[in-house]
Write a protein that holds these residues in place. Structure first.
Motif, PDB file in Angstrom:
ATOM      1  N   GLY A  32       9.185   3.500  -7.906  1.00  0.00           N
ATOM      2  CA  GLY A  32       9.225   3.569  -6.443  1.00  0.00           C
ATOM      3  C   GLY A  32       8.336   4.681  -5.896  1.00  0.00           C
ATOM      4  N   HIS A  35       8.120  10.332  -7.942  1.00  0.00           N
ATOM      5  CA  HIS A  35       7.431  11.439  -8.609  1.00  0.00           C
ATOM      6  C   HIS A  35       5.980  11.533  -8.154  1.00  0.00           C
ATOM      7  N   ASP A  52       1.781   1.385 -13.376  1.00  0.00           N
ATOM      8  CA  ASP A  52       3.030   0.639 -13.605  1.00  0.00           C
ATOM      9  C   ASP A  52       2.655  -0.749 -14.053  1.00  0.00           C
ATOM     10  N   ASN A  78      -0.016  -1.665 -18.408  1.00  0.00           N
ATOM     11  CA  ASN A  78       0.928  -1.031 -19.317  1.00  0.00           C
ATOM     12  C   ASN A  78       0.432   0.386 -19.615  1.00  0.00           C
ATOM     13  N   PHE A  79       1.339   1.339 -19.708  1.00  0.00           N
ATOM     14  CA  PHE A  79       0.861   2.704 -19.968  1.00  0.00           C
ATOM     15  C   PHE A  79       0.287   2.865 -21.378  1.00  0.00           C
ATOM     16  N   ASP A 100       8.429   8.610 -16.997  1.00  0.00           N
ATOM     17  CA  ASP A 100       9.832   8.511 -16.573  1.00  0.00           C
ATOM     18  C   ASP A 100      10.260   7.106 -17.019  1.00  0.00           C
ATOM     19  N   GLN A 107      14.255  -2.886 -10.101  1.00  0.00           N
ATOM     20  CA  GLN A 107      14.236  -3.927 -11.137  1.00  0.00           C
ATOM     21  C   GLN A 107      15.666  -4.347 -11.500  1.00  0.00           C
TER      22      GLN A 107
HETATM   23  C1  LIG Z   1      12.458   4.813 -14.133  1.00  0.00           C
HETATM   24  S1  LIG Z   1      11.215   3.914 -13.330  1.00  0.00           S
HETATM   25  C2  LIG Z   1      10.144   5.161 -12.700  1.00  0.00           C
HETATM   26  C3  LIG Z   1      10.594   5.685 -11.392  1.00  0.00           C
HETATM   27  C4  LIG Z   1       9.621   6.619 -10.727  1.00  0.00           C
HETATM   28  N1  LIG Z   1       9.390   7.823 -11.487  1.00  0.00           N
HETATM   29  C5  LIG Z   1      10.077   6.969  -9.344  1.00  0.00           C
HETATM   30  O1  LIG Z   1      10.269   8.158  -9.049  1.00  0.00           O
HETATM   31  O2  LIG Z   1      10.281   6.063  -8.526  1.00  0.00           O
HETATM   32  C6  LIG Z   1      10.267   3.285 -14.626  1.00  0.00           C
HETATM   33  C7  LIG Z   1       9.072   2.469 -14.192  1.00  0.00           C
HETATM   34  O3  LIG Z   1       8.183   2.439 -15.313  1.00  0.00           O
HETATM   35  C8  LIG Z   1       7.650   1.165 -15.444  1.00  0.00           C
HETATM   36  N2  LIG Z   1       7.334   1.006 -16.847  1.00  0.00           N
HETATM   37  C9  LIG Z   1       8.187   0.969 -17.892  1.00  0.00           C
HETATM   38  N3  LIG Z   1       7.504   0.812 -19.038  1.00  0.00           N
HETATM   39  C10 LIG Z   1       6.193   0.767 -18.706  1.00  0.00           C
HETATM   40  C11 LIG Z   1       4.993   0.618 -19.456  1.00  0.00           C
HETATM   41  N4  LIG Z   1       5.010   0.460 -20.769  1.00  0.00           N
HETATM   42  N5  LIG Z   1       3.827   0.642 -18.793  1.00  0.00           N
HETATM   43  C12 LIG Z   1       3.788   0.797 -17.448  1.00  0.00           C
HETATM   44  N6  LIG Z   1       4.889   0.904 -16.682  1.00  0.00           N
HETATM   45  C13 LIG Z   1       6.080   0.901 -17.304  1.00  0.00           C
HETATM   46  C14 LIG Z   1       8.727   0.225 -14.969  1.00  0.00           C
HETATM   47  O4  LIG Z   1       8.151  -0.977 -14.541  1.00  0.00           O
HETATM   48  C15 LIG Z   1       9.365   1.028 -13.842  1.00  0.00           C
HETATM   49  O5  LIG Z   1       8.797   0.702 -12.602  1.00  0.00           O
END
Ligand SMILES: C[S@@+](CC[C@H](N)C(=O)[O-])C[C@H]1O[C@@H](n2cnc3c(N)ncnc32)[C@H](O)[C@@H]1O
Length: 310
Positions: A32, A35, A52, A78-79, A100, A107
Motif C-alpha cells: 500500500g 514505507h 511489487d 518480482n523482487f 516487508d 490481498q
Molecule cells: C506486507 S506487504 C508490504 C506492505 C508495504 N510495506 C506497505 O507499507 O504498505 C507485502 C507486499 O509485497 C509484495 N510481494 C511479496 N512477495 C513479493 C515478491 N517476491 N516480489 C515483489 N513483490 C512481492 C506483495 O504483493 C505485497 O504487496
C-alpha cells in the motif's frame, strides 16, 4: 481503497535504512506504499525504486501518490529481478533496501484473491495474477505425498498427513473449488483444538509453495548483499518462523569471516565477511502498535550493514 495496508514497524524500518542525501534506495515490497511514502517524506534528496509483483499494489500507489514524486520509480516485477529493474534505471549500486515480506491486508481482504480462509473466494493465491498456476491446481491435482510435504515444510503443520489424506478423499467425489470448501475440509480432518491455526498454516503453506517464496527470498537477499554500497543497509521484516530463519541464517553466513570446519588448523576457505549484523535480536513491534494493528503481532525486523570488502 482507503485501508489498503497499515505499514508495520514503520519508524523502526525507516531508521534502519539510515537515509541520506544523494543516495539510492529500494523498497522491494511496495504494497500500500506506507514505507515508500515514509521514505520519500524524510525529505532527503534521494532516488527511490519500489517493486511489487502485484499489479493492484502498483496501480493503487501510482494513483494515490506516485505521480507526486519525480524521484520515485514504481516497477511491477518480482523482487527476485530487482537487480535488472535497478540496472534499467542506469543504477549500478544502491544504499539501502527494505523487504516487508508476505501479503498485504488488501490481498487478504479481497475474497477473489483466495488468500483468506474465512472469506469465500476461488482457490487462487497468486501474488502476480499473470502467473498461470493457481492454488486450485495444487489442491486438486497434487498427490498425497506432495501435499503432505508442502504442508509440513511450508506450514510446519503437525497434522499435515491427516489433512492431505482428507483433501485426497474429498476430491474423489468433486473438485475443491473455493477457499471455504478447503477451510471446511481442514476443520473436519484436524483432530487438535488448534483448527484456526491449522487453517492459517495450510493456507500459508500453499501460498508459499505456489509463489515460490523461499527461493525468491534467498535469491533476492543474496543479490541485495552484492548490490549494496559499503555502509548500505539491508532491512527485512518477516512474519513467520520459516522466513525469519532464512533471513537470520543468511545474514549470519554473510557476516562470518571463516566457514572452515573447526578441526582445521588454519583457515583455507578465503571467505570474506560482507555484512555487519546490527540487530543481534530482531526488533519487534511495541505493544501499542500490536494493539492498533494485529497484523504486526508476529513481525520481526532484522538489519545489517554492508562492509567494505576488498
Ligand atoms: C506486507 S506487504 C508490504 C506492505 C508495504 N510495506 C506497505 O507499507 O504498505 C507485502 C507486499 O509485497 C509484495 N510481494 C511479496 N512477495 C513479493 C515478491 N517476491 N516480489 C515483489 N513483490 C512481492 C506483495 O504483493 C505485497 O504487496
Amino acid at each position: 481503497m482507503e485501508n489498503f495496508h497499515e505499514p508495520v514497524l514503520l519508524e523502526e524500518s525507516i531508521a534502519a535504512l539510515n537515509i541520506r542525501d544523494g543516495l539510492v534506495y529500494v523498497d522491494a515490497t511496495l504494497g500500500g506504499g506506507g514505507h515508500t511514502r515514509a521514505i520519500l517524506n524524510t525529505g532527503k534528496k534521494i532516488k527511490l525504486i519500489s517493486f511489487d509483483q502485484d499489479e493492484a499494489a502498483i496501480e493503487h500507489c501510482r494513483n494515490s501518490f506516485g505521480e507526486n514524486y519525480d524521484n520515485l520509480t514504481l516497477i511491477h516485477d518480482n523482487f527476485s529481478n530487482f537487480w535488472t529493474g535497478v540496472a534499467l534505471q542506469k543504477i549500478k549500486k544502491i544504499d539501502g533496501i527494505l523487504f516487508d515480506l508476505g501479503v498485504s491486508s488488501y490481498q487478504i481482504n479481497e475474497p477473489e484473491r483466495g488468500f483468506s480462509f474465512s472469506l469465500d473466494g476461488k482457490l487462487d493465491m497468486r501474488m502476480n495474477n499473470k502467473s498461470e498456476r493457481t492454488a486450485y491446481e495444487i489442491v486438486n491435482k497434487f498427490t498425497y505425498e506432495e501435499l503432505k510435504k508442502i504442508f509440513f515444510e511450508y506450514g510446519e503443520e503437525r497434522e499435515s498427513s491427516r489433512i492431505a489424506k482428507g483433501i485426497i478423499k474429498e476430491r474423489e467425489s468433486k473438485n475443491i473449488q473455493t477457499t471455504l470448501e478447503l477451510a471446511d475440509i481442514i476443520d473436519r480432518y484436524t483432530f487438535s483444538h488448534q483448527k484456526l491455526k491449522a487453517k492459517a498454516r495450510i493456507f500459508q503453506a500453499i501460498r508459499i509453495y505456489l509463489n515460490d517464496e523461499i527461493n525468491v527470498l534467498t535469491t533476492a537477499l543474496n543479490d541485495a548483499v552484492k548490490i549494496l554500497n559499503p555502509g548500505g543497509r539491508l532491512a527485512v521484516i518477516s512474519y513467520h518462523s520459516l522466513e525469519d530463519r532464512i533471513v537470520k541464517q543468511l545474514l549470519r553466513f554473510q557476516e562470518k569471516v571463516c566457514i572452515c570446519p573447526p578441526s582445521f588448523p588454519q583457515c583455507v576457505c578465503n571467505k570474506k565477511s560482507t555484512l555487519r549484523i546490527l540487530t543481534k535480536k530482531p526488533i519487534t513491534p511495541k505493544q501499542e502498535e500490536i494493539a492498533r494493528n494485529s497484523r504486526a503481532r508476529s513481525a520481526k525486523l532484522r538489519i545489517a550493514e554492508k562492509k567494505e570488502v576488498e
